[in-house]
Scaffold this motif. Structure first.
Motif: not given
Length: 886
Positions: A515-519, A750-757, A828-830, A878-885
């Motif tokens: 994810t860091g490389e993609l960013a 897409i990056l926002r979603n990956l970063e959240g993951s 990101v508004e999350n 906390w990880a479960e709260q942040l679960v995204g796509p």
């Protein structure tokens, strides 16, 4: 009374016995004298042939051809004469008819009568008709024959003449045989067998000379001719003649030493010593040289190579490993009679020689000499240098492996290891050691594995390696990997390759890293877009120029530079799309990435690839056309130094005095006004003013008159071809920028979603780490509960120390996660991220984990276990709260 045929019966008339005896005696006489004649002639021929050979031998060496010719003449004469005499005087005298004809040659009447009598005795018809008459005729013929001496009628014979002629050579041969028996016997032997190598007998007996004497080309040479011990004559001097040059030699020590001149081509040599005559061809040849030499090397026993090695040493030098045993086999240009190394004789066979084996411990130099079959030595000794060297270490290289690589723990890394050694690679392998990390890798992995084993004489090994960390039992960590090679040299350390850093990651770690490389990749793509936008703004600014300004060479160069910059930006984007595809390939191997996200990303990369490969090159081509297109104000080809703005009414220059057209210096401008009605001719129809010079000052002539028009009423000039190309380029660039912005927006999402993951993965990892620490503390609780930290067993103390260090490092890591999450939330508004950040701040995560580290060191086991388990549950929540796509 006359007998009738019936009374005669079958009885035939017979020739008288006396007549038959006479005829048979005649036959024997003829045969005897004729065969004696031919025999004496043959004997005479052979004796004369022999005596000629004897005589020629006394004069000098009788050539073989002549001796063969003399003997052949006698044999051929015999072969011709003897059969002829046998046919004529033996075979042709068998019958009475033949004898009658032979008699008729000397006495025709008698011969005919005898022949007639013989024929009458065979005629049955005459006999039956008149037997009495036949018998009477036969009796009469018999009487005539009996009364004659038929030997007088024999053919003329030369046997007496041949007998007399034979006396002289016979006596001569007998006298020679009695007085000179050795000479006669030698001549007889050479006559009977002319093709043999029987030497001619001479009174001065010298050693035979070969038919060919070989000497060194271009050098003086000596030829020794010794006398035989039984020589009956010892002349004081001898003479040798070669190429018309006479060379004398005196008798010294029963030998003659002739010094022959330098020769370049084969020459004939004749030597005269008394009655001895020697002849030979002297052939100059090059001195013998060493054509080739091979060293046979028996390698040291520790190498385990039993088969000796060979090395070409025609250059005179050979290098072998220490403790080897070496021998040499050489070959000269001709067969040798002897060869020696440092004065020690060597084994020689034909043109080959061999130097016995010896052990090489240090460098040495040797001198080789030789003599060939002609007695010629080499032009100079051959220097042989033997050098020793230490067994070299193996060479090693690794192919298809980068210095730094990221690898999933389940992924197989394929590469090749290549090793070589001058004598044999025994083993090729891989060794690795992990990089210690307090949290993730407190006990780094260490190990090695043989990849391939070589044979003693296998100088190269190319081994394919399939490195899989999980199969090798290596947990996720940073590894320092090296290939190694080993040879047979006793006590030598392993030869190691360059260190390769391989980051073995779990799927969660791999996702965070990727994810860091993609960013980072996206940031570079945005830079390309921004650069394209700058180029677009500059292109639009240049398009605002009017026709004259745009046609200026400086402006055209700016457009050309824009085309070059566009191509460079396209190439950069092309490289980025290649990198994007590589990252997608890596992501496809990780199951943590969902398929939809990767498909969306792949679609965006494909669009960027189209922009880089097609859209941006198209813009660059249009800009390039604009930089080189013809401007609106450029003139057509005209023979004037001015410019004709109206091609339909352009003037021409007046002819020169020589009739040639000189270039005009008038700038003729067209006019929208028609010519006046007063009959005035247009400017181009006016006769030119004559001047002394064909060139005058530049002037401008306006064609036609008329009132001036208002500039606002003048319609705008149409764009030039260059400006049209510029318009197309700007339009295409506008479209691709819009497409680029659309792609950038989608990739950013897409990056926002990956970063959240990744935050989910990081918190889950922190939770597992706390659970692991709790388990470790629980295992050591029995041996540490209630004890003073100073009294705890050292092994348990080390365990607690390690757990405390891990907890301290976790404190720092959670602090980093909190900071990264805050930065993410600001972009990101999350709501979930905002809630988690609030709890993290309120609960002072980092400080609490630091307190747990102190508690572990103080051996507060129960409290530490409870607190680590609490934080394990909290991090997981906390990880479960942040679960995204992602």
């Amino acid at each position: 009374m006359t007998q009738t045929p019936r009374d005669v019966g079958d009885r035939r008339p017979q020739l008288p016995e006396a007549m038959l005896r006479k005829l048979n005696g005649f036959r024997q006489h003829v045969r005897r004298i004729k065969m004696t004649e031919v025999g004496l002639a043959i004997a005479f021929g052979f004796l004369v042939s022999y005596l000629l050979v004897f005589g020629f031998d006394r004069l000098g060496e009788t050539p073989v051809v002549l001796r063969v010719a003399l003997l052949a003449a006698a044999v051929v004469a015999t072969a011709l004469a003897l059969p002829r005499h046998l046919l004529r005087w033996v075979w042709n005298t068998r019958t009475l008819d033949q004898l009658s004809k032979l008699i008729a040659r000397r006495n025709a009447a008698l011969g005919d009568r005898v022949l007639g009598t013989v024929e009458l005795s065979r005629d049955e018809h005459e006999w039956r008709r008149s037997p009495v008459l036949v018998e009477a005729a036969i009796a009469q013929a018999g009487t005539d024959v009996e009364s004659r001496d038929l030997t007088e009628l024999a053919p003329v014979s030369k046997h007496r003449g041949w007998g007399k002629a034979l006396v002289v050579p016979t006596i001569a041969a007998l006298v020679l045989a009695i007085t000179l028996p050795a000479v006669s016997a030698n001549a007889l032997q050479r006559w009977i067998a002319p093709w043999s190598d029987t030497a001619r007998y001479t009174f001065a007996r010298v050693s035979a000379l070969p038919t060919e004497v070989v000497v060194a080309r271009g050098e003086e040479s000596t030829l020794n001719i010794p006398l035989e011990a039984d020589s009956r004559w010892k002349p004081e001097r001898g003479v040798a003649t070669i190429d018309g040059i006479e060379v004398e030699a005196t008798l010294e020590n029963d030998a003659y030493r002739f010094v022959l001149p330098a020769l370049a081509a084969t020459s004939s040599l004749e030597i005269s010593i008394g009655d001895a005559r020697l002849a030979a061809d002297v052939r100059p040849v090059e001195r013998p040289e060493i054509r080739g030499m091979v060293a046979t090397i028996a390698l040291p026993s520790y190498l385990g190579i039993d088969e000796p090695r060979t090395q070409d040493v025609r250059g005179g030098s050979v290098t072998v490993v220490e403790e080897s045993e070496v021998s040499f086999q050489g070959k000269a240009t001709r067969a040798l009679t002897s060869a020696s190394l440092n004065g020690v004789d060597l084994a020689v066979e034909g043109a080959r020689f061999e130097v016995a084996r010896w052990s090489v411990k240090e460098d040495s130099t040797h001198e080789l000499t030789w003599v060939d079959e002609y007695g010629l030595a080499g032009s100079a000794p051959f220097g042989l240098h033997v050098r020793s060297h230490v067994d070299e270490a193996p060479g090693l290289s690794v192919n298809d492996l980068r210095r730094d690589m990221v690898l999933l723990e389940t992924e197989t890394l394929n590469f090749e290891v290549w090793a070589e050694d001058d004598f044999g690679v025994r083993e090729v392998g891989l060794r690795w050691s992990g990089v210690e990390d307090t949290i993730d890798n407190p006990t780094p992995a260490v190990g090695e594995r043989m990849i391939a084993a070589g044979q003693p004489d296998q100088t190269e090994i190319e081994a394919a390696v399939a490195f899989n960390a999980k199969r090798l039992g290596i947990p996720a960590q940073q590894l320092r990997v090296q290939a190694y090679a080993k040879d047979a040299f006793p006590g030598r350390e392993l030869v190691l390759s360059t260190v390769y850093n391989i980051y073995v990651l779990t799927p969660e770690q791999h996702m965070i890293w990727l994810t860091g490389e993609l960013a980072e990749w996206f940031e570079q793509a945005v830079e390309v877009r921004d650069r394209e936008r700058e180029l677009h703004h500059k292109n639009k600014a240049m398009r605002e120029m009017d026709v004259a300004e745009f046609d200026d060479p400086k402006a055209r160069r700016q457009v050309e530079n824009q085309a070059i910059a566009e191509r460079a930006n396209g190439r950069r984007l092309n490289r980025l799309t290649d990198r994007g595809n590589d990252l997608l390939t890596q992501a496809a191997r990780n199951s943590e990435f969902n398929v939809k996200t990767m498909n969306d990303w792949a679609e965006m990369v494909k669009i960027l690839q189209d922009i880089a490969s097609n859209r941006m090159p198209s813009v660059s081509e249009l800009l390039a056309k604009a930089s080189s297109a013809e401007g609106q104000s450029e003139s057509k080809s005209m023979p004037s130094t001015g410019q004709v703005k109206d091609s339909s009414k352009g003037g021409t220059s007046p002819p020169t005095e020589q009739g040639k057209t000189a270039p005009s210096v008038a700038d003729i401008e067209s006019s929208f006004n028609e010519a006046s009605d007063s009959g005035q001719k247009p400017a181009e129809d006016q006769p030119p003013t004559k001047t002394n010079s064909s060139l005058g000052l530049v002037g401008t002539v306006v064609q036609g008159g008329g009132p001036k028009q208002d500039p606002e009423d003048t319609p705008p000039s149409p764009p030039s071809p260059a400006q049209s190309n510029m318009d197309e380029a700007i339009d295409e660039q506008t479209k691709l920028l819009a497409e680029f912005d659309k792609v950038a927006g989608k990739i950013s999402e897409i990056l926002r979603n990956l970063e959240g993951s990744t935050f989910v993965k990081r918190l889950k990892s922190a939770s597992r780490r706390q659970t692991k620490i709790a388990g470790t503390l629980n295992d050591s609780l029995e041996k540490s509960f209630g004890f003073d930290p100073q009294d705890i067993d050292q092994a348990v103390k080390d365990t607690l120390e390690d757990s405390a260090n891990v907890e301290q490092a976790s404190s720092k890591r959670l602090s980093n996660i909190q900071a990264d999450l805050e930065a993410y939330s600001s972009r990101v508004e999350n709501p979930s991220a905002t809630t988690v950040i609030g709890e993290m701040k309120k609960m002072s995560v980092s400080s609490n984990l630091t307190d747990i580290s102190r508690s572990v060191k103080a051996n507060f086991g129960g409290d530490s276990i409870a607190r680590t388990e609490f934080w394990a549950d909290t991090f997981d929540r906390w990880a479960e709260q942040l679960v995204g796509p992602g």
